[in-house]
Design an enzyme around this catalytic site. Structure first.
Site, PDB file in Angstrom:
ATOM      1  CE1 TYR A  17       5.967   9.512  -3.259  1.00 11.43           C
ATOM      2  CE2 TYR A  17       7.739   8.188  -1.788  1.00 11.43           C
ATOM      3  CZ  TYR A  17       7.316   9.158  -2.489  1.00 11.43           C
ATOM      4  OH  TYR A  17       6.812  10.261  -0.993  1.00 11.43           O
ATOM      5  NE  ARG A  23      -1.136   3.281  -8.401  1.00 10.45           N
ATOM      6  CZ  ARG A  23      -0.746   1.949  -7.671  1.00 10.45           C
ATOM      7  NH1 ARG A  23      -0.153   1.575  -7.824  1.00 10.45           N
ATOM      8  NH2 ARG A  23      -1.890   1.199  -6.897  1.00 10.45           N
ATOM      9  NE  ARG A  78      11.447  24.124  -1.156  1.00  3.82           N
ATOM     10  CZ  ARG A  78      11.720  23.609   0.543  1.00  3.82           C
ATOM     11  NH1 ARG A  78      12.541  24.357   0.425  1.00  3.82           N
ATOM     12  NH2 ARG A  78      10.983  22.907   0.608  1.00  3.82           N
ATOM     13  CB  CYS A  95      13.065  15.698  -0.039  1.00  2.00           C
ATOM     14  SG  CYS A  95      13.145  16.239   1.619  1.00  2.00           S
ATOM     15  CE  LYS A 112       8.191 -14.300 -13.925  1.00  2.00           C
ATOM     16  NZ  LYS A 112       7.925 -15.841 -14.545  1.00  2.00           N
ATOM     17  CE  LYS A 117      13.821 -31.218 -19.331  1.00  2.00           C
ATOM     18  NZ  LYS A 117      13.494 -29.839 -19.639  1.00  2.00           N
TER      19      LYS A 117
END
Length: 440
Positions: free
Chosen positions: A260, A262, A334, A271, A213, A35
Site C-alpha cells: 500500500y 506506492r 463495492r 473493508c 527525507k 564548538k
C-alpha cells in the site's frame, strides 16, 4: 579522502567523527568558536551515545580537526558535506539562510584555496532541504563559468537518516544510502566515501533525494499519530491498545511492509471504507477526536476529485476506463473508486466506455451486482467486451488494470492521453506520447 564538513551540530559532528574513524582526513567548519574549540580539545559539542569517544579518538589520531577558517579547511579537499541547520520560518517554510551563507562562504574560499589533486570537488548537501533547492540555490553558486582556475565542482544531495539517541549507530548502519546527482565524478567520489558501509547506493536525481527525507519523516509522524489515535479511541472501550499494536506489528505482510505504499489511485472495496466509517462512529460515541483517521476519507476523496478535474481540464469528451473493480484480479466493485469515476464522468456528460478483464454483469450476484446497478443503471451499455472496443473511439484512457490484454490494446490503439493509475504499466506504455502518471 580529504573531507570538509560544514556545520558542527548534531549531524555534522556525527558525520565528521564517523568519517574520521574510517580513515578519512576530516576538517569541520563552524562559525561558533565554542564548538570548534571543543573539538580541537577532543570534546564533542553534542550529547549522543558513543560520540564523545568517537570525537576524542578522531582528534587524537589527527584525522579530525575543526576550524572557523573556510580557506584552510577547503585547501585540497575532495568533498564538502554541508550539514548546517535548515529550521522553520515563522510561516512554516524552510529557512535556507544558513545553507546559503555556508555555500557562499565555501565558494568564496575557493578563490584562495588550493584545489584537490584531481581538480574535482564535490559539494554535497546533507541538510534537509525542499525539492528544487539543489537546482535553484546550490548549483548556480558553483556554475563552471564562475569558478577559479583549477577547480571543477559537482553538486549532490545525500540525505542523512540519523535519529537522536542512536545517531552514531545509524551513521554506521543507515537504512539506505541515497546519492542524488547528475555529475558522474561526484557520484564516483561519494561511492568511494561511503564504501565502508558496504551498502548498495541508490543513484537518483537531486529532487528525488531531496524529497526522500521529507517522505520518511512525514511517515514517521503518521505512524506515531496513528498509534496514539487508536490508543485514545480504544481506551474508551476498555481495550489495552498496547496489546493491539503489539500484535498489529507482527504483520510484516501488510501492516509493516511495502504493501500500500506506492503512489496510485484511491482505496475502495468492502473493508477499508466501511471500517474507517465504523471507527469514526465509535469516536463520535466516545467523544474522542481522531483527526488523522477521519481525514483519511477526505484525502481519498481528493484523489478521485483530482482525476476528474484533470480529465475535464483536457477538454476531451470520449473517455475509456480500463479496470472497474476496486483492485486487480477481483470482480468486487463495492465502493470501487473506478466506479465512482465512471459515475462522475457520466454525470458530466462525457462519453464513457468501460472494460474490465474480470467484471461481467451477467456473472455478478448478490451485493456486488446490486451495488453496480445502483451506481450505474445503464452499466450494460457502458461495459464493452474487449479493451480494443473501449479504446476504439477514446481520446483519453484511465488505466487501472494491468491485465496483459489491456497493455497490448494500449500499444496497438494509443489514445491522445493515457492516465496511469497504478504505476505498473511498464516501459512500453510509459513511453507512449500521451502518457501521464496520476501523481508522478
Amino acid at each position: 579522502m580529504r573531507i570538509t564538513v560544514l556545520g558542527l551540530g548534531y549531524v555534522g559532528t556525527i558525520t565528521a567523527a564517523g568519517l574520521a574513524s574510517k580513515g578519512h582526513d576530516v576538517v569541520g567548519i563552524d562559525v561558533d568558536e565554542s564548538k570548534v574549540h571543543g573539538i580541537q580539545r577532543g570534546l564533542s559539542p553534542v550529547v549522543e551515545p558513543g560520540i564523545a569517544d568517537l570525537v576524542a579518538d578522531g582528534v587524537a589520531s589527527g584525522r579530525l580537526r575543526a576550524t572557523t577558517d573556510f580557506g584552510s579547511a577547503l585547501d585540497g579537499a575532495d568533498v564538502s558535506l554541508v550539514c548546517v541547520g535548515t529550521p522553520s520560518t515563522s510561516r512554516g517554510s524552510t529557512d535556507l539562510s544558513y545553507l546559503t551563507r555556508a555555500l557562499t562562504d565555501l565558494r568564496e574560499a575557493m578563490d584562495g584555496a588550493r584545489p584537490p589533486t584531481s581538480g574535482h570537488h564535490a559539494v554535497v548537501i546533507r541538510s534537509t532541504v525542499p525539492p528544487g533547492t539543489g537546482a535553484s540555490v546550490v548549483a548556480p553558486l558553483f556554475a563552471p563559468e564562475g569558478l577559479p582556475a583549477g577547480w571543477s565542482v559537482g553538486t549532490a544531495m545525500c540525505p542523512e537518516f540519523l535519529r537522536e539517541g542512536s545517531g552514531v549507530a545509524d551513521f554506521y548502519d543507515p537504512p539506505f544510502v541515497v546519492v542524488g546527482t547528475e555529475d558522474e565524478r561526484t557520484q564516483t567520489a561519494l561511492a568511494e566515501l561511503f564504501a565502508f558501509l558496504g551498502q548498495e547506493i541508490h543513484h537518483v536525481d537531486v529532487p528525488t533525494a531531496e524529497a526522500l527525507k521529507y517522505a520518511c519523516n512525514a511517515f514517521h509522524a503518521v505512524k506515531i499519530t496513528f498509534a496514539n489515535e487508536v490508543g485514545r479511541l480504544f481506551c474508551e472501550f476498555g481495550v489495552d491498545s498496547r496489546q493491539v499494536m503489539e500484535i498489529f506489528c507482527e504483520d510484516d505482510k501488510l501492516n509493516l511492509s511495502a504493501a500500500y505504499l506506492r503512489p496510485g489511485f484511491a482505496f475502495g472495496g468492502s473493508c477499508l471504507p466501511k471500517d474507517l466509517r465504523a471507527l469514526q462512529d465509535l469516536a463520535r460515541l466516545a467523544a474522542v477526536d481522531i483527526p488523522m483517521i477521519s481525514a483519511t476519507t477526505v484525502s481519498n476523496e481528493l484523489v478521485i476529485r483530482h482525476v476528474v478535474d484533470r480529465v475535464l481540464a483536457t477538454g476531451l469528451t470520449h473517455v475509456c476506463l480500463l479496470g472497474l473493480s476496486f483492485k486487480s484480479d477481483t470482480d468486487d466493485v463495492r465502493e470501487s473508486p473506478s466506479l465512482e469515476l465512471a459515475e462522475r464522468f457520466v454525470g458530466k456528460g462525457l462519453e464513457v466506455r468501460i472494460f474490465d478483464p474480470i467484471v461481467n454483469p451477467d456473472l455478478l450476484v448478490g451485493a456486488n451486482l446490486r451495488h453496480l446497478q445502483s451506481r450505474l443503471t445503464h452499466v450494460n451499455r457502458l461495459l464493452v467486451a474487449t479493451p480494443d472496443d473501449a479504446l476504439s473511439s477514446a481520446e483519453i484512457a484511465i488505466v487501472v488494470s494491468t491485465d496483459r490484454s489491456v497493455l497490448s490494446a494500449l500499444l496497438a490503439h494509443p489514445p491522445r492521453v493515457v492516465l496511469d493509475m497504478s504505476g505498473r504499466l511498464g516501459d512500453q506504455v510509459e513511453h507512449l506520447p500521451g502518457y501521464e502518471g496520476v501523481s508522478w
